[in-house]
Design a protein around this motif. Sequence first.
Motif, PDB file in Angstrom:
ATOM      1  N   ARG A 463       0.804  -1.216   0.000  1.00 20.00           N
ATOM      2  CA  ARG A 463       0.000   0.000   0.000  1.00 20.00           C
ATOM      3  C   ARG A 463       0.842   1.274   0.000  1.00 20.00           C
ATOM      4  NH1 ARG A 463      -5.612  -0.314   2.745  1.00 20.00           N
ATOM      5  NH2 ARG A 463      -6.215  -2.497   2.486  1.00 20.00           N
ATOM      6  N   ALA A 464       2.132   1.154   0.322  1.00 16.54           N
ATOM      7  CA  ALA A 464       2.979   2.340   0.435  1.00 16.54           C
ATOM      8  C   ALA A 464       3.147   3.031  -0.908  1.00 16.54           C
ATOM      9  CB  ALA A 464       4.343   1.956   1.002  1.00 16.54           C
ATOM     10  N   GLN A 465       3.153   4.358  -0.880  1.00 18.97           N
ATOM     11  CA  GLN A 465       3.287   5.188  -2.066  1.00 18.97           C
ATOM     12  C   GLN A 465       4.499   6.091  -1.920  1.00 18.97           C
ATOM     13  OE1 GLN A 465      -0.468   7.261  -2.251  1.00 18.97           O
ATOM     14  NE2 GLN A 465      -1.655   5.369  -2.465  1.00 18.97           N
ATOM     15  N   PRO A 466       4.966   6.697  -3.025  1.00 24.73           N
ATOM     16  CA  PRO A 466       6.127   7.589  -2.931  1.00 24.73           C
ATOM     17  C   PRO A 466       5.941   8.663  -1.856  1.00 24.73           C
ATOM     18  CG  PRO A 466       5.622   7.152  -5.221  1.00 24.73           C
ATOM     19  CD  PRO A 466       4.511   6.528  -4.426  1.00 24.73           C
ATOM     20  N   GLY A 467       6.977   8.847  -1.043  1.00 23.09           N
ATOM     21  CA  GLY A 467       6.942   9.843   0.011  1.00 23.09           C
ATOM     22  C   GLY A 467       6.434   9.336   1.345  1.00 23.09           C
ATOM     23  N   ASP A 468       5.867   8.130   1.377  1.00 22.06           N
ATOM     24  CA  ASP A 468       5.372   7.568   2.629  1.00 22.06           C
ATOM     25  C   ASP A 468       6.534   7.089   3.508  1.00 22.06           C
ATOM     26  OD1 ASP A 468       2.818   7.974   1.686  1.00 22.06           O
ATOM     27  OD2 ASP A 468       2.371   5.849   1.345  1.00 22.06           O
ATOM     28  N   ILE A 469       6.260   6.974   4.800  1.00 22.89           N
ATOM     29  CA  ILE A 469       7.172   6.311   5.734  1.00 22.89           C
ATOM     30  C   ILE A 469       6.431   5.132   6.342  1.00 22.89           C
ATOM     31  CG2 ILE A 469       8.494   6.475   7.878  1.00 22.89           C
ATOM     32  CD1 ILE A 469       8.995   9.392   7.309  1.00 22.89           C
TER      33      ILE A 469
END
Length: 508
Positions: A463-469
């Motif tokens: 589920r992680a997208q660019p810019g996520d932590i």
Amino acid sequence: MHLTQLIQALPEAEVSGPRDLPIRAIAYDSRAVEPHSLFVAIRGAHVDGHRFIGQALERGATAIVYEDVAARAEHAAAPVAWVRVPNSRAALSPLAAAFYGYPGRELRVVGVTGSKGKTTTSTLLAHVLDQEGHRSGLMTTVDFKVGARWWSNQTRQTTPEALEVQQMLRAMVEAGCDYAVVESSSHALSARWNRVGDCDYSVAVITNITHEHLDYHGSFEQYRRDKARLFELLGVSRAPGRKLAVINLDDPNAPVFIAAAGAAEVITYALEHPAAHVRAIDVELHRDGVRATALTPWGEVPIELGIPGRFNVLNALAAVAVGLAEGISPASIAAALRGVRGVSGRMERVELGQPFTVVVDYAHNPDSFEQVMGMLRPLTRGRLISVFGSAGERDQEKRPLQGRIAGRYCDLTIVTDEDPRDEDRMAILEQIAAGLRQAGRREGVDYLKIADRAAAIREALRRAQPGDIVLLLGKGHESSIIYEGGRKLPWNERAEAERALRELGYGG
């Protein structure tokens, strides 16, 4: 060594049977007994060593340390020495120290205690104390080190049993070390367990105190007293040289530890308190680490550390304070801190070229959640995603608190197994979820319950997208997950995250 020499370390012991016996080994596990061993029958949390006296005798034990009179009566005819003590677990420490020749008196032993930051501070200290011709040993939750040799601590104990502690201190002496850094847990310091009571500390360091391990200590006051014992041990240490207490002045409990230090020299450090001897200015916090300048009585020390988090500035200040007080130059300390590449499972980045950040950390209580999530929230360009659980058969009250904190800081939370042990794993997740709902979070939208930890990590990274932590919390460096009946599933959080990232096409 003869039994007569060893029992001199136990003034309260009642001895019957032959005393002039050679003792070639000490064991508290009957499976480790060999001929001419001294067997120490310890009452553990789950197993009572008194049940295995017979097995120890069969394997060649010639002396038995015990506290249970009935257990001795079962083997009354055995022609061995019987050493009765009030607390056989506590007796193991002075026996081990005597058997290994009091190695702490040939080293400067640095004890590090606190609720959080012990492992990182201890590791930073080992790097600092390896400068300018010195050689250190190290015992932490994560690693062991003797001189240049490092290896992983697989015991799941922050501080090993007293026998292993003394054995390792002796190995450090024989390897030419002049310093030993010992992460000293509240359990190990407790007089009831007494794993480190005979280390002959020269330096004591406190990081901070929060409400933790109250299931064992019974109250916060007792927990704090057990921590303070590290500083009291400076007063009875027989190691040569001056004794030093290094105390975090930002912690409201600092006066307790200053008082416990007695006649020892006290050096304080702090981020906020202006009266501290060592304090930081020009603090810069980044995703990849921290920068600051330490103002000290010995001059300024630039701090560049590749581990993120304001709390790691404090950990670095503690290492700076000890290093300077022990005569290491500011330049060497700065170089040592720059060279630290991180601590396994402590704000550890997982990088396989993905366009989002993955961090593995050992945070597993509400206070550490506040620190880690509060630190990363403003550094997050996208969403903050967390994956965590809560240990079974441990403090249950913290579970909804963990959920509420995650609900405040995180855009998505996946609750999962940590160490369920013999508790209902789904009931644990539901207790955490109750806190998430109190924070206004909705199941299936803002949080998920996925008991299988590997599946939970995969779903978070999917589920992680660019810019996520993505924060993977609670397991850190640990090498297993404990299920019902004590069954241990091998586990490596970093490796599991890397595996999941590769399945998503990252890392080549």
